[in-house]
Design an enzyme around this catalytic site. Structure first.
Site, PDB file in Angstrom:
ATOM      1  N   MET A   1      32.430  42.696  89.059  1.00 21.60           N
ATOM      2  CA  MET A   1      31.572  43.984  88.484  1.00 21.60           C
ATOM      3  C   MET A   1      30.346  43.709  89.358  1.00 21.60           C
ATOM      4  O   MET A   1      29.956  44.915  89.907  1.00 21.60           O
ATOM      5  CB  MET A   1      31.458  43.933  87.091  1.00 21.60           C
TER       6      MET A   1
ATOM      7  N   ASP B   1      30.125  39.126  81.476  1.00 24.92           N
ATOM      8  CA  ASP B   1      28.998  38.199  80.653  1.00 24.92           C
ATOM      9  C   ASP B   1      29.069  36.907  80.529  1.00 24.92           C
ATOM     10  O   ASP B   1      28.196  36.184  80.468  1.00 24.92           O
ATOM     11  CB  ASP B   1      28.337  38.996  79.619  1.00 24.92           C
TER      12      ASP B   1
ATOM     13  N   LYS C   1      24.065  41.533  70.850  1.00 20.14           N
ATOM     14  CA  LYS C   1      22.881  42.264  71.628  1.00 20.14           C
ATOM     15  C   LYS C   1      23.455  43.771  72.221  1.00 20.14           C
ATOM     16  O   LYS C   1      23.053  44.653  72.000  1.00 20.14           O
ATOM     17  CB  LYS C   1      22.396  41.523  72.583  1.00 20.14           C
ATOM     18  N   ASN C   2      24.647  43.592  72.689  1.00 17.79           N
ATOM     19  CA  ASN C   2      25.285  44.939  73.321  1.00 17.79           C
ATOM     20  C   ASN C   2      25.550  45.942  72.282  1.00 17.79           C
ATOM     21  O   ASN C   2      25.540  47.092  72.402  1.00 17.79           O
ATOM     22  CB  ASN C   2      26.309  44.407  74.024  1.00 17.79           C
TER      23      ASN C   2
ATOM     24  N   ASP D   1      18.747  43.254  83.892  1.00 13.06           N
ATOM     25  CA  ASP D   1      18.917  42.272  84.537  1.00 13.06           C
ATOM     26  C   ASP D   1      19.165  42.589  86.087  1.00 13.06           C
ATOM     27  O   ASP D   1      19.528  43.609  86.574  1.00 13.06           O
ATOM     28  CB  ASP D   1      20.226  41.518  84.254  1.00 13.06           C
TER      29      ASP D   1
ATOM     30  N   ARG E   1      16.938  48.373  80.055  1.00  9.12           N
ATOM     31  CA  ARG E   1      18.148  49.103  80.471  1.00  9.12           C
ATOM     32  C   ARG E   1      18.957  49.790  79.261  1.00  9.12           C
ATOM     33  O   ARG E   1      19.362  50.941  79.562  1.00  9.12           O
ATOM     34  CB  ARG E   1      19.362  48.078  81.099  1.00  9.12           C
TER      35      ARG E   1
END
Length: 436
Positions: free
Chosen positions: A343, A321, A22-23, A121, A97
């Site tokens: 983070m 993640d 996905k990223n 998120d 995002r």
């Protein structure tokens, strides 16, 4: 709103193939705006966030054709830059995002880029300063409308290369700056750049299109600007977060699972981090084999005997993640673990749902939690819960699959944002999960 109903406590078995990352896909899809020529992308995951971005590109005028499962061609030869100033774009761009990464390519190629405050998120403050400071360094003028939270950058005379030191190793920030710099005049150096495999993939794709980027894989990137970029064909890596999710699932449900085609060389410390929790992983070609942990798994302490700490860090450190997954897996380990989420200040707040299920977790502060493992002597109890974000959602799903009884997970659209047809794929290896 959809729900999952899960009958837990069932041992699973079989093979599962991870989806495309996905990223990486979010970055790669935005990069198609850099050229008027055709770009072919393979292994695109069929998930909500990616499909939203593809729709957004289509509304911008990009010609899109689906050529097979996960394969598309894109051609941005008639981009409608005026769409950026419409109310429809403000609504559409604000729901995702990843849409922030269209700004760099549009600024580089068309001299301007706009974006509403992006969604995503709700895991704490997610600043955009790195992106826009990078654009300003390249010569763009920045403006921000506080009333409707609308950002804009403009460079009608083009961008100029610059030396910059990023204030944080932001993955999306680095990607945005790199995509802007490839068409800037002169040389750009980006120090403290993110160097995740997905960012490396973006740089490799851009180089195949004619960009001149060196230092790929390090935190110092050098970019020689070029006049234009051409088309290319690119394949997206398997999703390392999904791979980590399947490892955690196998351990928690005492299941024998093989994860296919994982691209071992791009997993970094992920396998060894799970091994620290006592989980057995075997490398079989490019697959990961996880045997059924019928006797559980024991946490390794540090050399001096102190409690194991697992913390996130910029690549090649452990990805943030996967901390939610690790936390859930630790609830049934033999031993204690300190989870340190550096983070995001809200990402650990889902632990109250695990505590309701019987997990022993002490939330020290917004960033740290101590997990005292049950060693499977006390099974988690089924309950009804809601998914607050993608990674917490999959963590709660793993907890439900290991729990005794029938659990209900609400707000599963959060899980669907990042995981492709997850209920179908879990049923294929024996899970009792129903989408309602």
């Amino acid at each position: 709103m959809g729900i999952f109903k899960i009958e837990g406590g069932i041992s699973l078995k079989g093979e599962i193939t991870p989806q495309g990352a996905k990223n990486e896909a979010l970055q790669i899809l935005c990069a198609v705006l850099l050229t008027p020529e055709k770009v072919i992308i393979n292994n695109i995951p069929d998930i909500i966030d990616i499909n939203k971005l593809i729709t957004l590109l289509g509304n911008l005028g990009v010609k899109i054709q689906k050529t097979g499962s996960g394969s598309y061609t894109f051609q941005a030869d008639e981009v409608n830059i005026q769409y950026l100033e419409t109310e429809a774009f403000k609504k559409e761009g604000g729901s995702l995002r990843g849409s922030i990464m269209i700004v760099g390519p549009l600024l580089a190629r068309f001299g301007k880029g706009y974006i509403p405050k992006p969604g995503g998120d709700k895991i704490g403050r997610r600043r955009l300063d790195t992106h826009f400071e990078g654009f300003i360094n390249l010569g763009a003028k920045f403006r921000y409308n506080r009333e409707d939270h609308f950002y804009g950058v403009e460079a009608p005379k083009g961008l100029k290369g610059a030396d910059m030191l990023l204030d944080e190793a932001s993955v999306t920030g680095t990607a945005n700056i790199v995509m802007a710099a490839v068409l800037a005049k002169g040389k750009t150096t980006v120090y403290n750049a993110a160097c995740e495999p997905y960012l490396q993939q973006l740089c490799k794709m851009l180089n195949s299109m004619g960009a001149k980027i060196t230092g790929v894989g390090s935190n110092l990137l050098t970019i020689e600007g070029v006049e234009s970029l051409g088309g290319c064909e690119h394949r997206i890596l398997p999703d390392m977060i999904e791979i980590g999710s399947w490892i955690g699932l196998a351990a928690m449900t005492k299941s024998e699972i093989t994860i296919k085609d994982v691209s071992w060389e791009n997993l970094g410390v992920i396998p060894n981090t799970f091994r620290k929790l006592g989980i057995t992983l075997e490398k079989r070609g490019d697959d990961i084999y996880i045997p059924a942990h019928v006797d559980g798994y024991e946490v390794k302490t540090d050399i001096d005997g102190s409690i194991l700490t697992i913390a996130d860090a910029p690549w090649p450190g452990f990805t943030p993640d996967l901390l939610s997954i690790v936390l859930v897996v630790a609830t049934q380990a033999r031993g204690d673990v300190l989870i340190h989420q550096k983070m995001f200040e809200s990402r650990l707040f889902f632990v109250d749902k695990l505590i309701d299920m019987g997990a022993k977790i002490m939330l020290c502060d917004p960033h740290r939690a101590v997990v005292m493992g049950h060693d499977f002597k006390s099974q988690l109890k089924a309950t009804t819960m809601s998914s607050p974000d993608i990674r917490a959602g999959i963590s709660l799903l793993i907890a439900a699959l290991s729990a005794k009884g029938t659990s209900t997970i609400q707000n599963i659209e959060q899980i669907d944002r990042g995981y492709e047809r997850i209920d179908e794929r879990l049923r294929a290896i024996g899970a009792n999960i129903i989408r309602a």
